[in-house]
Each structure stands twice: as structure tokens, then as C-alpha cells.
Design a protein around this motif. Structure first.
Motif, PDB file in Angstrom:
ATOM      1  N   THR A 115     -49.196 -28.430  14.790  1.00 26.13           N
ATOM      2  CA  THR A 115     -49.565 -28.000  13.444  1.00 26.13           C
ATOM      3  C   THR A 115     -50.707 -28.905  12.976  1.00 26.13           C
ATOM      4  OG1 THR A 115     -48.056 -29.534  12.337  1.00 26.13           O
ATOM      5  CG2 THR A 115     -47.163 -27.359  12.949  1.00 26.13           C
TER       6      THR A 115
ATOM      7  N   LYS B 240     -55.136 -19.240  15.480  1.00 27.17           N
ATOM      8  CA  LYS B 240     -54.235 -18.976  14.355  1.00 27.17           C
ATOM      9  C   LYS B 240     -52.982 -18.249  14.836  1.00 27.17           C
ATOM     10  CE  LYS B 240     -56.934 -19.245  10.239  1.00 27.17           C
ATOM     11  NZ  LYS B 240     -57.075 -18.699   8.914  1.00 27.17           N
TER      12      LYS B 240
ATOM     13  N   SER C 196     -51.243 -16.935   9.523  1.00 22.41           N
ATOM     14  CA  SER C 196     -52.272 -17.605   8.721  1.00 22.41           C
ATOM     15  C   SER C 196     -52.338 -19.105   9.003  1.00 22.41           C
ATOM     16  CB  SER C 196     -51.988 -17.370   7.235  1.00 22.41           C
ATOM     17  OG  SER C 196     -50.743 -17.944   6.888  1.00 22.41           O
ATOM     18  N   HIS C 197     -51.547 -19.580   9.959  1.00 18.71           N
ATOM     19  CA  HIS C 197     -51.464 -21.011  10.248  1.00 18.71           C
ATOM     20  C   HIS C 197     -52.321 -21.387  11.453  1.00 18.71           C
ATOM     21  CE1 HIS C 197     -48.191 -21.439   7.374  1.00 18.71           C
ATOM     22  NE2 HIS C 197     -47.652 -20.353   7.915  1.00 18.71           N
ATOM     23  N   ARG C 198     -53.014 -22.505  11.337  1.00 15.43           N
ATOM     24  CA  ARG C 198     -53.817 -23.019  12.448  1.00 15.43           C
ATOM     25  C   ARG C 198     -52.914 -23.777  13.414  1.00 15.43           C
ATOM     26  NH1 ARG C 198     -56.916 -24.200   7.785  1.00 15.43           N
ATOM     27  NH2 ARG C 198     -58.977 -23.275   7.821  1.00 15.43           N
ATOM     28  N   ARG C 199     -53.196 -23.615  14.705  1.00 11.86           N
ATOM     29  CA  ARG C 199     -52.506 -24.376  15.747  1.00 11.86           C
ATOM     30  C   ARG C 199     -53.555 -25.001  16.648  1.00 11.86           C
ATOM     31  NH1 ARG C 199     -49.123 -24.018  12.622  1.00 11.86           N
ATOM     32  NH2 ARG C 199     -47.091 -23.055  12.786  1.00 11.86           N
TER      33      ARG C 199
END
Length: 149
Positions: free
Chosen positions: A81, A109, A112-115
């Protein structure tokens, strides 16, 4: 004993003592051929022989805990994360997001979350650290020149 992982809290005094003692004993046993040791459980004793690189890794972990440090092991292929990645770089999350947006570190992504892949983050960190070492070496050289004048 605390249920919380050592990546989330400092080790207790008992954990520091146990890790220091284990590291001391295992360091004596580590050879270029490996790390032999025995494990006893329910009265059964099992001999274990770790290859030298794995033995060294075990000693490194125990040494850090023995110093009272929090530790985190990150598999090279792990996806992190933004908070985890920022913590590993020792930067703020907003600063990390800025690096991601600038393309300095690759990411993808999930919704909507970046990895961030650990291998990409570690490559960025190695490059950053190399630049910092070069700058420090140059500063030291300039300081020596200044002192010589």
C-alpha cells in the motif's frame, strides 16, 4: 507476550534478551557451509541445517530485535500500500504519492487504491541511496580540498 507483530511495535525487554542470546549462540555456529542447530518440541529433537545465506538472514533479524528495533520482512514480489511503501522509504505518504504521480516509482491501481510492487520500490530506494552516497562522497572530497587550502 504481545499478539502484535514486531513490525508494528518495538520488542519487549524479554524479546530483546531472548533475541540477543539466540543471535550470540547462533553466530558462533554459523560457518561458510551453513548454520546447524537443533529444535526440540514435545521431547523430540530435530537437527536443522540452513544454508549460510539463510543462517545470516536469521542472525540479521535476531540482531535487529536484540537492539530493540522493529522489523519488517518484505517479500521481493509483494504488493505494498502507499502507507507501507512510504514507511519503507521513511517518507510521508503524500511525498510518496507525489513520486508515484511523477513516475519515479511504478505502480498500478486496485480499484481506486495504488499498489506498489516491492521490487520497484526497492529499485527506486537503491537508486536514491546511490545518488545520496555519491553526493556525500563529493561533499567529503570538497571538504578535504577546503581544509587543505
Amino acid at each position: 507476550m504481545s499478539e502484535q507483530a514486531l513490525s508494528e511495535r518495538p520488542p519487549t525487554e524479554n524479546e530483546v534478551r531472548a533475541a540477543s542470546e539466540a543471535a550470540r549462540l547462533l553466530a558462533k555456529a554459523l560457518t561458510p557451509d551453513g548454520l546447524p542447530f537443533s529444535v526440540q518440541k514435545n521431547g523430540d529433537q530435530v537437527q536443522v541445517e540452513l544454508p549460510a545465506p539463510l543462517g545470516q538472514l536469521m542472525l540479521d533479524v535476531l540482531t535487529h530485535v536484540g537492539r530493540g528495533e522493529m522489523i519488517t520482512l518484505v517479500p521481493y514480489g509483494a504488493e505494498l500500500t502507499t502507507k507501507e511503501a512510504a514507511d519503507l522509504l521513511n517518507v510521508s505518504r503524500p511525498f510518496l504519492v507525489k513520486l508515484l504521480d511523477e513516475g519515479a516509482i511504478g505502480y498500478h491501481k486496485v480499484g481506486s487504491h495504488r499498489r506498489i510492487r516491492a521490487n520497484e520500490l526497492l529499485a527506486y530506494k537503491a537508486k536514491r541511496d546511490k545518488v545520496r552516497r555519491s553526493a556525500l562522497t563529493e561533499l567529503q572530497r570538497l571538504g578535504q580540498e577546503f581544509d587543505a587550502d
